[in-house]
Write a protein that holds these residues in place. Structure first.
Motif, PDB file in Angstrom:
ATOM      1  N   PRO A 179       2.554 -13.742  92.176  1.00 51.78           N
ATOM      2  CA  PRO A 179       2.702 -14.332  90.844  1.00 51.78           C
ATOM      3  C   PRO A 179       2.597 -15.855  90.834  1.00 51.78           C
ATOM      4  CG  PRO A 179       4.828 -13.662  91.723  1.00 51.78           C
ATOM      5  CD  PRO A 179       3.793 -13.131  92.665  1.00 51.78           C
ATOM      6  N   ALA A 180       2.741 -16.511  91.997  1.00 53.14           N
ATOM      7  CA  ALA A 180       2.759 -17.977  92.014  1.00 53.14           C
ATOM      8  C   ALA A 180       1.456 -18.569  91.492  1.00 53.14           C
ATOM      9  CB  ALA A 180       3.047 -18.490  93.414  1.00 53.14           C
ATOM     10  N   ASP A 181       0.322 -18.108  92.040  1.00 59.00           N
ATOM     11  CA  ASP A 181      -0.947 -18.673  91.589  1.00 59.00           C
ATOM     12  C   ASP A 181      -2.004 -17.606  91.317  1.00 59.00           C
ATOM     13  OD1 ASP A 181      -1.551 -17.829  94.113  1.00 59.00           O
ATOM     14  OD2 ASP A 181      -1.813 -19.821  94.975  1.00 59.00           O
ATOM     15  N   GLY A 182      -1.628 -16.357  91.471  1.00 56.62           N
ATOM     16  CA  GLY A 182      -2.552 -15.286  91.125  1.00 56.62           C
ATOM     17  C   GLY A 182      -3.709 -15.075  92.064  1.00 56.62           C
ATOM     18  N   ARG A 183      -3.662 -15.652  93.248  1.00 59.33           N
ATOM     19  CA  ARG A 183      -4.756 -15.471  94.193  1.00 59.33           C
ATOM     20  C   ARG A 183      -4.559 -14.164  94.983  1.00 59.33           C
ATOM     21  NH1 ARG A 183      -7.723 -20.116  94.444  1.00 59.33           N
ATOM     22  NH2 ARG A 183      -6.692 -22.077  93.867  1.00 59.33           N
ATOM     23  N   LEU A 184      -5.658 -13.473  95.215  1.00 60.95           N
ATOM     24  CA  LEU A 184      -5.596 -12.201  95.930  1.00 60.95           C
ATOM     25  C   LEU A 184      -5.118 -12.393  97.370  1.00 60.95           C
ATOM     26  CD1 LEU A 184      -8.912 -10.433  94.877  1.00 60.95           C
ATOM     27  CD2 LEU A 184      -6.609  -9.680  94.327  1.00 60.95           C
ATOM     28  N   GLU A 185      -4.344 -11.414  97.845  1.00 55.00           N
ATOM     29  CA  GLU A 185      -3.944 -11.364  99.246  1.00 55.00           C
ATOM     30  C   GLU A 185      -4.218  -9.966  99.791  1.00 55.00           C
ATOM     31  OE1 GLU A 185      -0.304 -14.638  99.577  1.00 55.00           O
ATOM     32  OE2 GLU A 185       0.101 -12.494  99.809  1.00 55.00           O
ATOM     33  N   ARG A 193      -5.672 -14.624 102.531  1.00 56.23           N
ATOM     34  CA  ARG A 193      -5.516 -15.073 101.147  1.00 56.23           C
ATOM     35  C   ARG A 193      -6.837 -15.609 100.625  1.00 56.23           C
ATOM     36  NH1 ARG A 193      -2.798 -19.575  98.340  1.00 56.23           N
ATOM     37  NH2 ARG A 193      -1.497 -18.709  96.700  1.00 56.23           N
ATOM     38  N   ALA A 194      -7.220 -15.131  99.452  1.00 55.62           N
ATOM     39  CA  ALA A 194      -8.470 -15.575  98.853  1.00 55.62           C
ATOM     40  C   ALA A 194      -8.328 -16.997  98.320  1.00 55.62           C
ATOM     41  CB  ALA A 194      -8.866 -14.643  97.718  1.00 55.62           C
ATOM     42  N   VAL A 195      -9.354 -17.804  98.564  1.00 55.25           N
ATOM     43  CA  VAL A 195      -9.405 -19.169  98.026  1.00 55.25           C
ATOM     44  C   VAL A 195     -10.637 -19.241  97.129  1.00 55.25           C
ATOM     45  CG1 VAL A 195      -9.522 -21.623  98.558  1.00 55.25           C
ATOM     46  CG2 VAL A 195      -8.307 -20.067 100.102  1.00 55.25           C
ATOM     47  N   ALA A 196     -10.433 -19.099  95.842  1.00 53.93           N
ATOM     48  CA  ALA A 196     -11.568 -19.058  94.916  1.00 53.93           C
ATOM     49  C   ALA A 196     -12.235 -20.426  94.840  1.00 53.93           C
ATOM     50  CB  ALA A 196     -11.089 -18.636  93.535  1.00 53.93           C
ATOM     51  N   PRO A 197     -13.534 -20.514  95.064  1.00 53.79           N
ATOM     52  CA  PRO A 197     -14.238 -21.803  94.972  1.00 53.79           C
ATOM     53  C   PRO A 197     -14.318 -22.273  93.522  1.00 53.79           C
ATOM     54  CG  PRO A 197     -15.784 -20.011  95.236  1.00 53.79           C
ATOM     55  CD  PRO A 197     -14.428 -19.403  95.393  1.00 53.79           C
ATOM     56  N   ALA A 215     -15.379 -20.175  90.223  1.00 53.03           N
ATOM     57  CA  ALA A 215     -15.422 -18.759  90.575  1.00 53.03           C
ATOM     58  C   ALA A 215     -15.122 -17.906  89.352  1.00 53.03           C
ATOM     59  CB  ALA A 215     -14.399 -18.473  91.663  1.00 53.03           C
ATOM     60  N   PRO A 216     -15.790 -16.772  89.223  1.00 51.29           N
ATOM     61  CA  PRO A 216     -15.547 -15.899  88.069  1.00 51.29           C
ATOM     62  C   PRO A 216     -14.152 -15.278  88.118  1.00 51.29           C
ATOM     63  CG  PRO A 216     -16.951 -14.805  89.671  1.00 51.29           C
ATOM     64  CD  PRO A 216     -16.805 -16.228  90.129  1.00 51.29           C
ATOM     65  N   ALA A 217     -13.739 -14.725  87.007  1.00 47.33           N
ATOM     66  CA  ALA A 217     -12.397 -14.138  86.920  1.00 47.33           C
ATOM     67  C   ALA A 217     -12.271 -12.890  87.782  1.00 47.33           C
ATOM     68  CB  ALA A 217     -12.072 -13.808  85.466  1.00 47.33           C
ATOM     69  N   ARG A 218     -13.349 -12.121  87.907  1.00 47.78           N
ATOM     70  CA  ARG A 218     -13.299 -10.898  88.707  1.00 47.78           C
ATOM     71  C   ARG A 218     -13.555 -11.261  90.164  1.00 47.78           C
ATOM     72  NH1 ARG A 218     -17.252  -6.674  87.270  1.00 47.78           N
ATOM     73  NH2 ARG A 218     -15.805  -5.264  88.308  1.00 47.78           N
ATOM     74  N   GLN A 219     -12.605 -10.904  91.033  1.00 43.43           N
ATOM     75  CA  GLN A 219     -12.719 -11.218  92.453  1.00 43.43           C
ATOM     76  C   GLN A 219     -12.270 -10.014  93.273  1.00 43.43           C
ATOM     77  OE1 GLN A 219     -11.143 -15.122  93.566  1.00 43.43           O
ATOM     78  NE2 GLN A 219     -10.934 -15.607  91.385  1.00 43.43           N
ATOM     79  N   PHE A 220     -12.798  -9.911  94.486  1.00 46.29           N
ATOM     80  CA  PHE A 220     -12.527  -8.754  95.337  1.00 46.29           C
ATOM     81  C   PHE A 220     -12.293  -9.205  96.777  1.00 46.29           C
ATOM     82  CE2 PHE A 220     -15.476  -7.748  91.941  1.00 46.29           C
ATOM     83  CZ  PHE A 220     -14.911  -6.632  91.341  1.00 46.29           C
ATOM     84  N   MET A 221     -11.502  -8.398  97.521  1.00 44.76           N
ATOM     85  CA  MET A 221     -11.320  -8.620  98.949  1.00 44.76           C
ATOM     86  C   MET A 221     -11.503  -7.299  99.683  1.00 44.76           C
ATOM     87  SD  MET A 221      -8.151 -11.318  99.416  1.00 44.76           S
ATOM     88  CE  MET A 221      -8.587 -11.596 101.154  1.00 44.76           C
ATOM     89  N   ARG A 222     -11.962  -7.393 100.920  1.00 42.88           N
ATOM     90  CA  ARG A 222     -12.106  -6.202 101.751  1.00 42.88           C
ATOM     91  C   ARG A 222     -11.858  -6.585 103.202  1.00 42.88           C
ATOM     92  NH1 ARG A 222     -18.683  -5.076 102.076  1.00 42.88           N
ATOM     93  NH2 ARG A 222     -19.193  -6.826 103.501  1.00 42.88           N
ATOM     94  N   LEU A 223     -11.683  -5.561 104.054  1.00 43.57           N
ATOM     95  CA  LEU A 223     -11.494  -5.753 105.495  1.00 43.57           C
ATOM     96  C   LEU A 223     -12.711  -5.219 106.209  1.00 43.57           C
ATOM     97  CD1 LEU A 223      -9.436  -6.756 107.617  1.00 43.57           C
ATOM     98  CD2 LEU A 223      -8.621  -4.393 107.800  1.00 43.57           C
ATOM     99  N   ARG A 224     -13.350  -6.064 107.008  1.00 42.68           N
ATOM    100  CA  ARG A 224     -14.549  -5.667 107.740  1.00 42.68           C
ATOM    101  C   ARG A 224     -14.230  -5.464 109.214  1.00 42.68           C
ATOM    102  NH1 ARG A 224     -20.066  -6.263 107.053  1.00 42.68           N
ATOM    103  NH2 ARG A 224     -21.308  -6.494 108.953  1.00 42.68           N
ATOM    104  N   ALA A 225     -14.680  -4.356 109.791  1.00 44.25           N
ATOM    105  CA  ALA A 225     -14.466  -4.058 111.213  1.00 44.25           C
ATOM    106  C   ALA A 225     -15.803  -4.020 111.926  1.00 44.25           C
ATOM    107  CB  ALA A 225     -13.746  -2.719 111.361  1.00 44.25           C
ATOM    108  N   GLU A 226     -15.873  -4.654 113.092  1.00 42.01           N
ATOM    109  CA  GLU A 226     -17.079  -4.581 113.900  1.00 42.01           C
ATOM    110  C   GLU A 226     -16.729  -4.741 115.380  1.00 42.01           C
ATOM    111  OE1 GLU A 226     -19.785  -7.755 113.016  1.00 42.01           O
ATOM    112  OE2 GLU A 226     -18.167  -9.149 112.546  1.00 42.01           O
ATOM    113  N   ILE A 227     -17.510  -4.092 116.222  1.00 41.16           N
ATOM    114  CA  ILE A 227     -17.320  -4.158 117.655  1.00 41.16           C
ATOM    115  C   ILE A 227     -17.992  -5.437 118.173  1.00 41.16           C
ATOM    116  CG2 ILE A 227     -17.755  -3.050 119.877  1.00 41.16           C
ATOM    117  CD1 ILE A 227     -15.674  -1.675 118.117  1.00 41.16           C
ATOM    118  N   THR A 228     -17.263  -6.202 118.966  1.00 40.06           N
ATOM    119  CA  THR A 228     -17.777  -7.485 119.433  1.00 40.06           C
ATOM    120  C   THR A 228     -18.260  -7.462 120.870  1.00 40.06           C
ATOM    121  OG1 THR A 228     -15.533  -8.156 120.024  1.00 40.06           O
ATOM    122  CG2 THR A 228     -16.316  -8.764 117.837  1.00 40.06           C
TER     123      THR A 228
END
Length: 399
Positions: free
Chosen positions: A322-328, A377-381, A384-397
């Motif tokens: 609720p502090a700044d509404g940024r996605l986590e 934590r998302a840092v909107a540039p 940035a539009p109002a609709r924003q999304f986050m995801r977790l990406r997995a890859e073998i290194t």
């Protein structure tokens, strides 16, 4: 020992009428408040025993060797997961006989973590509504080099005045650190912390072998086995059948040690059969054989099962502070996956994704059961539009 259900009901009709005994101090049967029984589909299970280093059969009656040795099943029956709790599956076991043993290996060593670290499954029988059951027991020993083994300090408070008969009850609340105290489909847990400092030759952070040794169960001084306090261990005896002695079903692992020789390829080898591995539609990185919405690579990344639906386990958790509404996005990075990169990403349109620091900031991890927990934590540039999304990406290194 394996017997059909009708045989068990007939053989135990008398003992069921016995008056109840006073409960012991240890956790009771599955379903009883405070029980420590581990379900065969416990979400904490990440692997199963994968190899047999040694199988030594014991006699079906140590007092009469002419009756022969236990012969039911083979070492292969102790590998991989428990097939299920259905009565038709109780025969996927290997019988040890009086004093017999089996030594198992694992594709990846196990380690001491929070709570229990591995669980041993037998095919014991407990009648519905009863706290006691037909329990055949075994000592549990572990090794970090395959040569020097160290036994968990076992306790048996079952009175040794009268021999427990071949089909008689044992109260699991009198049993501690002996495999076989829980019904088929439920494992007996073991915590490696109990052996910390036991001997310089034992590294509880790198256990490579587990050995099960049948306790015999006879109270005859000539054949009796004793617990860590010197008590005679009394369990069903004699059991002069091919299925005599402890019947091992499986050994499950909860905490695996990090190993550069294991990785994603080794994990796949312990989760799929040879036929499944040959079918990319089933075992490929992007395949989802259990239909829970997680591809196999993501199942590895989150330490969940690729063959049993468990989408809610270790699921990355979104939040809108609720502090700044940024996605986590909070997620767990399991231990023992050094070949894996987990990256939180941000998007404004679900088409183009960004992971650089100008879009996503990932904080320092915190210690969690089975691994480390991160919050990204998302840092909107600017703009940035109002609709924003986050995801977790997995890859073998690494290969």
């Amino acid at each position: 020992m394996n017997l059909s259900l009708p045989t068990l009901l007939l053989a135990w009709a008398g003992p069921i009428l016995l008056p109840p005994v006073v409960a012991g101090p240890y956790p009771g049967a599955a379903g009883v408040p405070g029980s420590d029984a581990v379900a065969l589909d416990d979400p904490g299970i990440i692997a199963w025993a994968s190899g047999v280093a040694e199988l030594v059969r014991g006699p079906v009656n140590i007092a009469n060797l002419a009756q022969g040795f236990a012969s039911f099943g083979s070492g292969a029956n102790a590998l991989g997961p428990v097939l299920g709790a259905d009565p038709d599956d109780v025969f996927d076991t290997v019988s040890l006989g009086d004093g017999g043993s089996i030594t198992l290996t694992f594709a990846q060593p196990m380690r001491d973590g929070a709570g229990w670290d591995f669980a041993v499954f037998e095919n014991a029988f407990v009648l519905a509504g009863e706290s006691r059951g037909f329990l055949e027991l075994a000592f549990v020993e572990v090794s970090s080099n395959g040569v020097d083994f160290f036994r968990f300090p076992a306790v048996s408070l079952t009175p040794a005045v009268t021999q427990t008969g071949a089909f008689a009850w044992t109260d699991p609340t009198d049993i501690h650190n002996l495999a076989g105290k829980h019904a088929q489909g439920w494992g007996t847990p073991f915590d490696l912390a109990e052996l910390t400092g036991a001997n310089p030759l034992l590294d509880v952070q790198a256990i490579s072998h587990v050995r099960l040794v049948d306790v015999v169960g006879s109270i005859n001084p000539a054949h009796a086995r004793h617990d860590s306090s010197g008590n005679v261990i009394n369990d069903p005896w004699t059991t002069p059948f091919s299925t005599g002695g402890f019947d091992l079903d499986a050994v499950a692992v909860r905490h695996a040690a990090s190993s550069p020789d294991f990785g994603y390829a080794g994990w796949r080898g312990t989760r799929f059969t040879a036929a499944q591995l040959a079918d990319p539609a089933f075992s490929g990185d992007a395949a989802d054989p259990d239909g829970d919405g997680r591809a196999n690579l993501l199942e590895y990344a989150l330490a969940t099962s690729p063959t049993a639906p468990d989408a809610g386990v270790n699921a990355p958790t979104p939040a809108l502070p609720p502090a700044d509404g940024r996605l986590e996005l909070t997620y767990l990075r399991p231990d023992g996956r050094d070949d894996l990169a987990l990256t939180a990403e941000w998007s404004a349109d679900l088409a183009v994704w960004y992971s650089s620091a100008e879009y996503v900031v990932t904080g320092a991890p915190s210690v969690a059961a089975g691994g480390r927990r991160f919050t990204a934590r998302a840092v909107a540039p600017p703009g940035a539009p109002a609709r924003q999304f986050m995801r977790l990406r997995a890859e073998i290194t690494t290969p």
